[in-house]
Every structure is written in structure tokens, then in C-alpha cells.
Scaffold this motif. Structure first.
Motif, PDB file in Angstrom:
ATOM      1  N   SER A   1       0.808  -1.203  -0.099  1.00  0.00           N
ATOM      2  CA  SER A   1      -0.089  -0.116  -0.032  1.00  0.00           C
ATOM      3  C   SER A   1       0.719   1.310  -0.083  1.00  0.00           C
ATOM      4  N   ILE A   2       2.073   1.218   0.259  1.00  0.00           N
ATOM      5  CA  ILE A   2       2.957   2.296   0.062  1.00  0.00           C
ATOM      6  C   ILE A   2       3.290   2.688  -1.120  1.00  0.00           C
TER       7      ILE A   2
ATOM      8  N   TRP B   1     -19.372 -22.267  -1.337  1.00  0.00           N
ATOM      9  CA  TRP B   1     -18.781 -21.641  -2.352  1.00  0.00           C
ATOM     10  C   TRP B   1     -18.757 -20.231  -1.986  1.00  0.00           C
ATOM     11  N   GLU B   2     -17.698 -19.397  -2.418  1.00  0.00           N
ATOM     12  CA  GLU B   2     -17.750 -18.040  -2.028  1.00  0.00           C
ATOM     13  C   GLU B   2     -17.250 -17.189  -2.977  1.00  0.00           C
ATOM     14  N   SER B   3     -17.630 -16.353  -3.604  1.00  0.00           N
ATOM     15  CA  SER B   3     -17.141 -15.526  -4.891  1.00  0.00           C
ATOM     16  C   SER B   3     -16.378 -14.281  -4.179  1.00  0.00           C
ATOM     17  N   CYS B   4     -15.177 -14.357  -4.253  1.00  0.00           N
ATOM     18  CA  CYS B   4     -14.414 -13.161  -4.002  1.00  0.00           C
ATOM     19  C   CYS B   4     -14.119 -12.063  -5.077  1.00  0.00           C
ATOM     20  N   MET B   5     -14.343 -10.821  -4.777  1.00  0.00           N
ATOM     21  CA  MET B   5     -14.259  -9.823  -5.818  1.00  0.00           C
ATOM     22  C   MET B   5     -13.700  -8.654  -5.007  1.00  0.00           C
ATOM     23  N   THR B   6     -13.449  -7.805  -6.023  1.00  0.00           N
ATOM     24  CA  THR B   6     -12.796  -6.444  -5.731  1.00  0.00           C
ATOM     25  C   THR B   6     -13.869  -5.293  -5.992  1.00  0.00           C
ATOM     26  N   MET B   7     -13.733  -4.257  -5.418  1.00  0.00           N
ATOM     27  CA  MET B   7     -14.539  -3.090  -5.844  1.00  0.00           C
ATOM     28  C   MET B   7     -14.338  -2.357  -6.864  1.00  0.00           C
ATOM     29  N   ASN B   8     -12.854  -2.114  -7.177  1.00  0.00           N
ATOM     30  CA  ASN B   8     -12.331  -1.707  -8.267  1.00  0.00           C
ATOM     31  C   ASN B   8     -11.588  -2.785  -9.121  1.00  0.00           C
ATOM     32  N   ASP B   9     -10.191  -2.432  -9.317  1.00  0.00           N
ATOM     33  CA  ASP B   9      -9.544  -3.408 -10.092  1.00  0.00           C
ATOM     34  C   ASP B   9      -8.420  -4.042  -9.705  1.00  0.00           C
ATOM     35  N   THR B  10      -8.264  -3.705  -8.247  1.00  0.00           N
ATOM     36  CA  THR B  10      -7.045  -4.239  -7.663  1.00  0.00           C
ATOM     37  C   THR B  10      -7.559  -4.602  -6.189  1.00  0.00           C
ATOM     38  N   TRP B  11      -6.749  -5.597  -5.652  1.00  0.00           N
ATOM     39  CA  TRP B  11      -7.073  -6.091  -4.235  1.00  0.00           C
ATOM     40  C   TRP B  11      -6.337  -5.156  -3.290  1.00  0.00           C
ATOM     41  N   GLY B  12      -5.000  -5.139  -3.501  1.00  0.00           N
ATOM     42  CA  GLY B  12      -4.236  -4.146  -2.493  1.00  0.00           C
ATOM     43  C   GLY B  12      -4.280  -2.687  -3.179  1.00  0.00           C
ATOM     44  N   TYR B  13      -4.234  -1.498  -2.172  1.00  0.00           N
ATOM     45  CA  TYR B  13      -4.634  -0.269  -2.497  1.00  0.00           C
ATOM     46  C   TYR B  13      -3.517   0.097  -3.545  1.00  0.00           C
ATOM     47  N   LYS B  14      -4.318   1.014  -4.780  1.00  0.00           N
ATOM     48  CA  LYS B  14      -3.601   1.589  -5.783  1.00  0.00           C
ATOM     49  C   LYS B  14      -3.982   3.013  -5.744  1.00  0.00           C
TER      50      LYS B  14
ATOM     51  N   TYR C   1     -20.528 -13.951  -0.494  1.00  0.00           N
ATOM     52  CA  TYR C   1     -19.986 -13.026  -1.374  1.00  0.00           C
ATOM     53  C   TYR C   1     -18.795 -12.164  -0.589  1.00  0.00           C
ATOM     54  N   LEU C   2     -17.270 -12.484  -0.947  1.00  0.00           N
ATOM     55  CA  LEU C   2     -16.455 -11.849  -0.149  1.00  0.00           C
ATOM     56  C   LEU C   2     -15.889 -10.743  -0.716  1.00  0.00           C
ATOM     57  N   LEU C   3     -16.085  -9.629  -0.097  1.00  0.00           N
ATOM     58  CA  LEU C   3     -16.157  -8.253  -1.281  1.00  0.00           C
ATOM     59  C   LEU C   3     -14.763  -7.578  -0.405  1.00  0.00           C
ATOM     60  N   ASN C   4     -13.931  -7.172  -1.324  1.00  0.00           N
ATOM     61  CA  ASN C   4     -12.640  -6.734  -0.873  1.00  0.00           C
ATOM     62  C   ASN C   4     -12.621  -5.252  -0.614  1.00  0.00           C
ATOM     63  N   ILE C   5     -11.719  -4.828   0.408  1.00  0.00           N
ATOM     64  CA  ILE C   5     -11.548  -3.391   0.593  1.00  0.00           C
ATOM     65  C   ILE C   5      -9.664  -3.382   0.816  1.00  0.00           C
ATOM     66  N   GLY C   6      -9.245  -2.071   0.445  1.00  0.00           N
ATOM     67  CA  GLY C   6      -7.930  -2.116   0.286  1.00  0.00           C
ATOM     68  C   GLY C   6      -7.308  -0.987   1.133  1.00  0.00           C
ATOM     69  N   PRO C   7      -7.210  -0.782   2.484  1.00  0.00           N
ATOM     70  CA  PRO C   7      -6.657   0.211   3.031  1.00  0.00           C
ATOM     71  C   PRO C   7      -5.403   0.851   2.433  1.00  0.00           C
ATOM     72  N   ASP C   8      -5.320   2.077   2.766  1.00  0.00           N
ATOM     73  CA  ASP C   8      -4.048   2.860   2.129  1.00  0.00           C
ATOM     74  C   ASP C   8      -2.865   2.565   3.255  1.00  0.00           C
ATOM     75  N   SER C   9      -1.839   3.416   2.707  1.00  0.00           N
ATOM     76  CA  SER C   9      -0.594   3.179   3.626  1.00  0.00           C
ATOM     77  C   SER C   9      -0.643   3.582   4.946  1.00  0.00           C
ATOM     78  N   HIS C  10      -1.638   4.378   5.397  1.00  0.00           N
ATOM     79  CA  HIS C  10      -2.103   5.034   6.802  1.00  0.00           C
ATOM     80  C   HIS C  10      -2.925   4.065   7.338  1.00  0.00           C
ATOM     81  N   GLY C  11      -3.404   2.997   6.620  1.00  0.00           N
ATOM     82  CA  GLY C  11      -4.489   2.087   7.333  1.00  0.00           C
ATOM     83  C   GLY C  11      -5.740   2.712   7.041  1.00  0.00           C
ATOM     84  N   VAL C  12      -5.717   3.570   6.351  1.00  0.00           N
ATOM     85  CA  VAL C  12      -7.318   4.159   6.253  1.00  0.00           C
ATOM     86  C   VAL C  12      -8.241   3.580   4.926  1.00  0.00           C
ATOM     87  N   VAL C  13      -9.215   3.178   4.872  1.00  0.00           N
ATOM     88  CA  VAL C  13     -10.165   2.698   4.131  1.00  0.00           C
ATOM     89  C   VAL C  13     -10.469   3.786   2.829  1.00  0.00           C
ATOM     90  N   PRO C  14     -10.178   3.507   1.576  1.00  0.00           N
ATOM     91  CA  PRO C  14     -10.652   4.588   0.918  1.00  0.00           C
ATOM     92  C   PRO C  14     -12.040   4.896   0.755  1.00  0.00           C
TER      93      PRO C  14
END
Ligand code: FHN
Length: 501
Positions: free
Chosen positions: A87-88, A314-327, A353-366
Motif C-alpha cells: 500500500s506504500i 462456495w464464495e465469490s471473492c471480488m474487488t470493488m475496483n480493479d485491485t485487491w491491494g491499494y492503488k 460474497y467476499l467483497l474486498n477493501i484495500g486500506p491505504d498506507s495510513h491504514g485508512v479505507v478509501p
């Protein structure tokens, strides 16, 4: 199915493009069929179900299995968290935007181990707040969280004595987010699971690496520091870390979420991990351990299977945008409408449904993610009874159909989803989530297998009975002129399975 024909397709569906590139590489170097359970897909059984060490799935009774899986099946909606050192850079290395998913930046940009490890002293995510993240999951209506305790970069997001490349020992932050999350999850009454990359580890000598950059056979490492022995890596890092994760966090981990098994994970080596897992009889683990173990759950990634996986959890895992880790620059967020439709679609096919969040380098969720999760939670506050603890649809054709003419990217008949409505079921009710409000004012259903004794809308707090007419298998329900919810209005049909069919 011959693995040589099917592996790329199955891997693509299971693990996406990064994984598929790796399989191409494996095939090119003449490796044997990946023994990984995750590569088998759908309901295929491993050819030899005999494992060196029997897993819980091999030995428990169906009743024991139902009891073990009960909370997970009830849950239907969980939060995936991909958070780590990646995330850095947040998608940019040496001033260049690196394509692909953010958490793969080390591999995609061929970052040397020492340079990547040098990120750790810069990691001080003081904005991380376990209370707020758990509260966010709850506000979204999610019932469990799965967080990356170690991703492929090998960085432990918890206090590990087994390896000091971790957030407590190697960063100024010095806090253990997993411990903080475990305490919060317990307080706020939500389950917590740990993602653990058991096979790929790009900073530990001997850890596996799948190929995304221009990395060479046989190991696809890009730095001498990565070379070593896989078994030794497993025995000195992965297994000791899994033991820590399972032992040190009280009631958790409820789930171990393995990922990207490679041919390195032989049945023998995987069975060493299974021996550890077997000490935790309530644990749920997925189909990505490798070594021929099927685990508990199928894990379609970034897609919803046309008809679910009948007979398998079963469990579909998905991102909200196009990445798992913060970009930092990935703003391609799906709409709340799409996310809710996905949830409803998945529930109607019996999955989670396993829906992803990718916190940023401060630990903050977009913010974009927070907003969408709150909107989903609002819908679930009203309509959750159609989702939680529900059974799949009694109908089926409403999900769509396979095209006679169009092929998907694997050359198979393309599934064309229909978006008029979806249905879930309980013993005494049938729920119809209506996306496309009928202009006629009447909802018509064919093949209704139960006798309906009442109808109303979940979003109508007065629960005003709706008129309906059931003749034989078909039913017409008279609806108000307008949908009560712009995304999905849920019609409830009181219809006990004891009355008919
Ligand atoms: O390579 C990983 C990827 O980074 C991410 O963690 C996803 C989540 O399911 N799993 C792998 C790709 O299949």
C-alpha cells in the motif's frame, strides 16, 4: 478432464490473469499437473482422494460438517481485506505506474528483495483503527472478515516470532493489527479469518513465485535472495506462522484462506499443513491449499458462476475496483447497484460474497469503498432477511442462459445473465428481489413449486398484503406502480414447503 487442456481455463477462472501466466510458465517448464485442489474447479474431485494425512473433510460426518459450516452458510456476506507494505508504493514504482493488481507490484516490477524490505521502516499506518473497520463491516451487513496476515510478499501483518519481517518487528508502527481486529471482532460479534499465502513468498528463500514479469525458469525468482528450498521455507516460515496465527488470537482464526497453490505444494508437504489444521476442528479452510486437498469451499474469483456449485460450499471473492491491494490511481469502482446485484445473485445460487477493501498506507479505507459499503448496509437493513441464512432459488432460469452462438473467452458457450429478478428461499418463504420493475404492474412467475398464502414487500413497513392469483404452477402478484427501492425491491411470498411440492 485432461489437466493440460483445462488447467489454463480453470486457473483463469479461479485465480485470474496473474495466476494463468504462472500456469503457462509451469506448463512450459514441463511440470506435472498441478495437484492443487484450487486448480480442479467446480465439483471435480481430486483423482486420488487418498491424502497422506486425512483432513477434517475426509473424516467428519455430514452432520458434523453441517454444524461446522453453519455460521458461514448463514453469513452470506463477508469483508476481504488486502493490506500490506504494497500500500506504500500504491501501484507506482520509481515514478512509473505498474500495471496489474497492486499487491503484485514486487513481482510485476521485479523489485529486488532488499529494496522491497526497505519499505518496512517506512510503514507507519497510524490511521488504522480496528474498531472502525469492524464497525464498517457491520454497517455493511457483513458477517465475517478475512484479512491478509501474509500475502505473497512475505510480510507478516501480525506479531510473528517465527519470522521478523513483520509489522511489529520491522516497522515503527509496532502494533499488531490482527490482534486489534481479533479483539474488536469479538466485541462487535463478528467472525475473523486469516488469509495466508502458504506457497508463494517472494522475500523468504525457497518461497514459490508465480511469473508475471520477465522471470526465468526454473523458479521464476528475480533475485538470488529468493533462491532456496521450498520444503525448508515451508518448515521454517509458513508452518510456524500458521501455528502462531491459529494459536495466538483467541477465538480466531475462524477461517484460513489459502492462496495460489503451485506444483511445489506436493500432497506430502500439504499434509504437514493439514496436520496443523486438524488441531482446530471448527476451522473452515478453502480449496487453495494445494496437494490435492479440496478444503471446504470453492473460491471463484472475480466472477459469479452461472449456476453456483451444487453440493459444494462456495464464495465469490471480488474487488470493488480493479485491485485487491491499494492503488492510488485505480478509481474504477463498481456502482453500489452492481455490488448489491452481485450479492443477491450469489445468494440466489447458494454462495457467499467476499467483497474486498484495500486500506491505504495510513491504514485508512478509501472513501469510495466506505460509501458503497454503507449503501449496501442500508439495503440489507431492510432486506437482509432475504439474504442471510437463505437457500438458493427454487426457479433458476431467471439467472440467464447460455448463448447458442456466442462463446466466452475460453471458447465455451457464453453465459448471458438476465437482470429482471433473483430469488432466495427459506422453509416458509420465497423471496423475489426485483431489479426490473414490471411496467404491467404485475409480476408473473412460472413454475412456482409451493402454495402461496400471502405476499408483501420487505421495504413496506406496513407489510400491506398484495393481491395475487395462483393457478397451478403459475402466480401473478399485483405490485404497486413504482419500485420501493431503485436497486432491488424484495417481494416476500409466504409459501411453506410443507404445503405443496
Ligand atoms: O494472487 C492473489 C491475489 O493477489 C489476490 O490475493 C487474490 C484474492 O483471491 N488471490 C490471488 C489470485 O488468485
Amino acid at each position: 478432464m485432461d489437466w493440460r487442456v483445462s488447467t489454463r481455463r480453470l486457473f483463469l477462472r479461479q485465480f485470474g490473469a496473474a495466476g494463468a501466466a504462472a500456469v503457462v510458465a509451469s506448463n512450459a517448464r514441463g511440470l506435472r499437473a498441478p495437484a492443487a485442489a484450487g486448480l480442479l474447479g467446480c465439483n471435480q474431485q481430486p483423482e486420488s482422494p487418498e491424502h497422506p494425512v486425512a483432513s477434517i473433510q475426509d473424516t467428519e460426518t455430514p452432520e458434523q460438517r453441517d454444524a461446522r459450516m453453519a455460521w458461514w452458510r448463514e453469513a452470506r456476506f463477508g469483508m476481504f481485506i488486502h493490506w500490506g507494505l504494497y500500500s506504500i508504493p500504491a501501484g507506482t514504482w520509481k515514478g512509473k505506474q505498474i500495471p496489474g493488481i497492486g499487491e503484485w507490484i514486487m513481482n510485476t516490477a521485479s523489485i529486488p528483495v532488499a529494496d522491497y524490505k526497505a519499505l518496512a521502516p517506512k510503514f507507519n499506518p497510524t490511521g488504522f483503527n480496528a474498531h472502525e473497520i469492524v464497525a464498517l463491516a457491520k454497517a455493511a451487513g457483513m458477517k465475517y472478515i478475512v484479512i491478509t496476515s501474509k500475502h505473497h510478499d512475505g510480510f507478516g501483518m501480525y506479531d510473528s516470532k517465527a519470522n521478523d519481517f513483520n509489522i511489529v518487528a520491522a516497522t515503527p508502527f509496532k502494533r499488531d493489527p490482527i490482534k486489534e481486529l481479533a479483539e474488536e471482532c469479538k466485541k462487535q460479534g463478528i467472525k475473523l479469518g486469516f488469509y495466508y499465502s502458504q506457497d508463494q513468498d517472494w522475500t523468504a528463500p525457497g518461497g514459490a513465485a508465480l511469473k508475471t514479469g520477465d522471470h526465468q525458469p526454473p523458479a521464476y525468482h528475480w533475485d538470488k535472495a529468493q533462491d532456496g528450498n521450498f520444503q525448508q521455507y515451508l518448515e521454517t516460515k509458513a508452518i510456524p506462522q500458521l501455528k502462531e496465527l491459529l494459536a495466538n488470537y483467541g477465538d480466531y482464526s475462524a477461517v484460513i484462506w489459502f492462496d495460489t497453490p503451485t506444483p511445489d505444494m506436493t500432497p506430502q508437504l500439504a499434509s504437514q499443513i493439514v496436520t496443523v489444521l486438524n488441531q482446530y476442528p471448527k476451522l473452515i479452510w478453502n480449496n487453495r491449499l494445494g496437494g490435492g486437498y479440496k478444503g471446504d469451499t470453492e473460491t471463484p474469483e472475480q466472477f459469479i458462476p452461472a449456476q453456483g456449485y451444487p453440493g459444494r460450499d462456495w464464495e465469490s471473492c471480488m474487488t470493488m475496483n480493479d485491485t485487491w491491494g491499494y492503488k492510488s490511481y485505480d478509481k474504477n469502482f463498481k456502482s453500489t447497484e452492481t455490488l448489491l446485484r452481485n450479492l443477491i445473485d450469489i445468494a440466489s445460487k447458494g454462495g457467499n460474497y467476499l467483497l474486498n477493501i484495500g486500506p491505504d498506507s495510513h491504514g485508512v479505507v478509501p472513501l469510495e469503498e466506505v460509501v458503497r459499503l454503507h449503501q449496501m448496509g442500508k439495503w440489507l437493513d431492510v432486506n437482509g432477511e432475504a439474504i442471510y441464512g437463505s437457500q438458493p432459488t427454487l426457479f433458476g432460469a431467471e439467472a440467464g442462459s447460455f448463448s447458442d452462438t456466442e462463446k466466452d473467452k475460453d471458447g465455451e458457450p457464453k453465459f448471458i445473465p438476465a437482470w429482471d429478478w433473483r430469488s432466495t428461499t427459506k422453509t416458509d418463504k420465497v423471496y423475489i428481489a426485483i431489479f426490473n420493475w414490471p411496467s404491467s404492474g404485475t409480476l408473473h412467475l412460472d413454475k412456482m413449486p409451493r402454495k402461496v398464502t400471502g405476499a408483501y414487500l420487505l421495504a413496506d413497513s406496513a407489510r400491506k398484503p398484495l393481491k395475487f392469483n395462483q393457478t397451478g404452477d403459475s402466480i401473478d402478484v399485483r405490485l404497486p406502480a413504482k419500485a420501493l427501492d431503485p436497486i432491488a425491491t424484495v417481494l416476500v411470498l409466504n409459501a411453506s414447503n410443507m404445503l405443496k411440492g
